[in-house]
Scaffold this motif. Structure first.
Motif, PDB file in Angstrom:
ATOM      1  N   SER A  74       0.808  -1.209   0.000  1.00  0.00           N
ATOM      2  CA  SER A  74       0.000   0.000   0.000  1.00  0.00           C
ATOM      3  C   SER A  74       0.844   1.263   0.000  1.00  0.00           C
ATOM      4  N   GLY A  75       2.088   1.189   0.410  1.00  0.00           N
ATOM      5  CA  GLY A  75       2.977   2.342   0.403  1.00  0.00           C
ATOM      6  C   GLY A  75       4.399   1.856   0.587  1.00  0.00           C
ATOM      7  N   ILE A  76       5.340   2.469  -0.137  1.00  0.00           N
ATOM      8  CA  ILE A  76       6.719   1.995  -0.115  1.00  0.00           C
ATOM      9  C   ILE A  76       7.653   3.139   0.237  1.00  0.00           C
ATOM     10  N   ASP A  77       8.485   2.938   1.229  1.00  0.00           N
ATOM     11  CA  ASP A  77       9.556   3.852   1.569  1.00  0.00           C
ATOM     12  C   ASP A  77      10.768   3.438   0.732  1.00  0.00           C
ATOM     13  N   ILE A  78      11.049   4.185  -0.331  1.00  0.00           N
ATOM     14  CA  ILE A  78      12.094   3.772  -1.272  1.00  0.00           C
ATOM     15  C   ILE A  78      13.464   3.789  -0.606  1.00  0.00           C
ATOM     16  N   ASP A  79      13.707   4.739   0.276  1.00  0.00           N
ATOM     17  CA  ASP A  79      14.992   4.773   0.971  1.00  0.00           C
ATOM     18  C   ASP A  79      15.176   3.547   1.858  1.00  0.00           C
ATOM     19  N   ALA A  80      14.110   3.163   2.570  1.00  0.00           N
ATOM     20  CA  ALA A  80      14.190   1.967   3.413  1.00  0.00           C
ATOM     21  C   ALA A  80      14.358   0.715   2.555  1.00  0.00           C
ATOM     22  N   LEU A  81      13.679   0.678   1.423  1.00  0.00           N
ATOM     23  CA  LEU A  81      13.840  -0.451   0.504  1.00  0.00           C
ATOM     24  C   LEU A  81      15.284  -0.546   0.026  1.00  0.00           C
ATOM     25  N   TRP A  82      15.897   0.583  -0.299  1.00  0.00           N
ATOM     26  CA  TRP A  82      17.278   0.564  -0.772  1.00  0.00           C
ATOM     27  C   TRP A  82      18.234   0.088   0.316  1.00  0.00           C
ATOM     28  N   ARG A  83      17.994   0.522   1.551  1.00  0.00           N
ATOM     29  CA  ARG A  83      18.849   0.058   2.648  1.00  0.00           C
ATOM     30  C   ARG A  83      18.756  -1.462   2.779  1.00  0.00           C
ATOM     31  N   GLU A  84      17.574  -2.009   2.617  1.00  0.00           N
ATOM     32  CA  GLU A  84      17.423  -3.465   2.716  1.00  0.00           C
ATOM     33  C   GLU A  84      18.122  -4.166   1.559  1.00  0.00           C
ATOM     34  N   ILE A  85      18.071  -3.574   0.369  1.00  0.00           N
ATOM     35  CA  ILE A  85      18.781  -4.156  -0.770  1.00  0.00           C
ATOM     36  C   ILE A  85      20.279  -4.172  -0.509  1.00  0.00           C
ATOM     37  N   VAL A  86      20.811  -3.065   0.001  1.00  0.00           N
ATOM     38  CA  VAL A  86      22.244  -2.971   0.289  1.00  0.00           C
ATOM     39  C   VAL A  86      22.638  -3.996   1.351  1.00  0.00           C
ATOM     40  N   GLU A  87      21.831  -4.103   2.398  1.00  0.00           N
ATOM     41  CA  GLU A  87      22.128  -5.082   3.449  1.00  0.00           C
ATOM     42  C   GLU A  87      22.121  -6.499   2.896  1.00  0.00           C
TER      43      GLU A  87
END
Length: 287
Positions: free
Chosen positions: A24-37
């Motif tokens: 329903s809503g995406i925090d793109i910065d948080a998504l990127w941090r998870e990708i990096v991790e």
């Protein structure tokens, strides 16, 4: 009116969309941090350079995606660096493209059991790469840069075996599972939350011009090898069985299968694109 303007707008159904909370809503910065991790968890020395180039060397999701598209589609006609710079400019002009790309990635993680993290589809899933390349080409097409848009379509078809005309209209949270052999014609429309498997064609029926391709509504699941031909509508929540040949419109929440396809069941609700449930109700023999 030109052909590229003839595709109808996406419809808003009277019932408001009901999406899983994670979509329903995406925090793109948080998504990127998870990708990096996720990328940091790999210790294979032969992969470290790939992960650095693809993920860790970039500060944002958009920057990494622009670099990825440039590396994938760059060639002697349009060099990698020049293409990455172009994609960066497109993202700056329309940040919603980046938001749509993030939504697509989340949809893959939600629907594809082969996906253990976000880094895997971001780096390796050509269905995802093809859709994001299309999003850039679509912006170029709509902004008067048609030959460059067609170049990206051609490169994407060569590399990913996925052919999406840049004038087609795709919504968000689109999943091309495997991707190989998918063809999307010029006046096709895919609304939000649609899932396609390999070998799907959304095509015309001959040499007609104008509005001539299918309109696929929200939440539809289209099985592997299905061919949907002509300016017909696949209703919200419909399910198209693998290998089906669909030449007539399909009612909402209806399952069709066969050649030519016929209805074999209906549901009152639920969107099969979310569950990826390709099972069919009990059938008599059908070709």
């Amino acid at each position: 009116m030109s052909e590229r303007q003839s595709a109808p707008p996406m419809t808003n159904h009277s019932r408001p969309p009901v999406l899983p909370p994670t979509l329903s809503g995406i925090d793109i910065d948080a998504l990127w941090r998870e990708i990096v991790e996720g990328a940091c968890g790999c210790c294979d020395p032969l992969v470290k350079g790939l992960l650095a180039t693809g993920i860790r060397n970039h500060a944002t999701f958009g920057a990494a995606l622009a670099a990825l598209i440039g590396r994938k589609l760059g060639d002697r006609a349009v060099a990698d660096d020049a293409l990455s710079e172009l994609v960066t400019e497109v993202f700056a002009a329309d940040p919603d493209i980046v938001a749509a790309a993030a939504a697509d990635l989340v949809a893959i993680r939600e629907r594809d059991p082969a996906t253990g993290n976000y880094a895997t589809p971001f780096l390796f899933f050509k269905g995802y790469h093809a859709v994001q390349s299309y999003r850039v080409a679509h912006w170029l097409w709509n902004n008067g840069r048609e030959y460059l848009a067609l170049h990206l379509q051609s490169r994407s078809s060569e590399l990913f075996a996925v052919d999406i005309h840049p004038a087609a209209r795709l919504g968000r949270r689109i999943l091309f599972d495997h991707g190989t052999g998918i063809v999307i014609g010029e006046t096709s429309v895919l609304e939000d939350d649609v899932s396609l498997l390999q070998g799907v064609t959304l095509g015309g029926t001959g040499k007609n011009v104008g509005d001539r391709h299918p309109k696929v509504r929200r939440g539809v699941l289209i099985g592997a090898g299905a061919k949907i031909l002509g300016n017909i509508e696949i209703g919200e929540g419909a399910k198209i069985g693998a290998g089906s040949i669909v030449l007539e419109s399909v009612a909402p929440y209806t399952t069709v299968v066969g050649n030519p396809a016929r209805a074999v069941g209906t549901r009152h609700s639920s969107l099969p694109a979310f569950t990826m449930d390709q099972m069919l109700p009990p059938l008599d023999y059908i070709i």
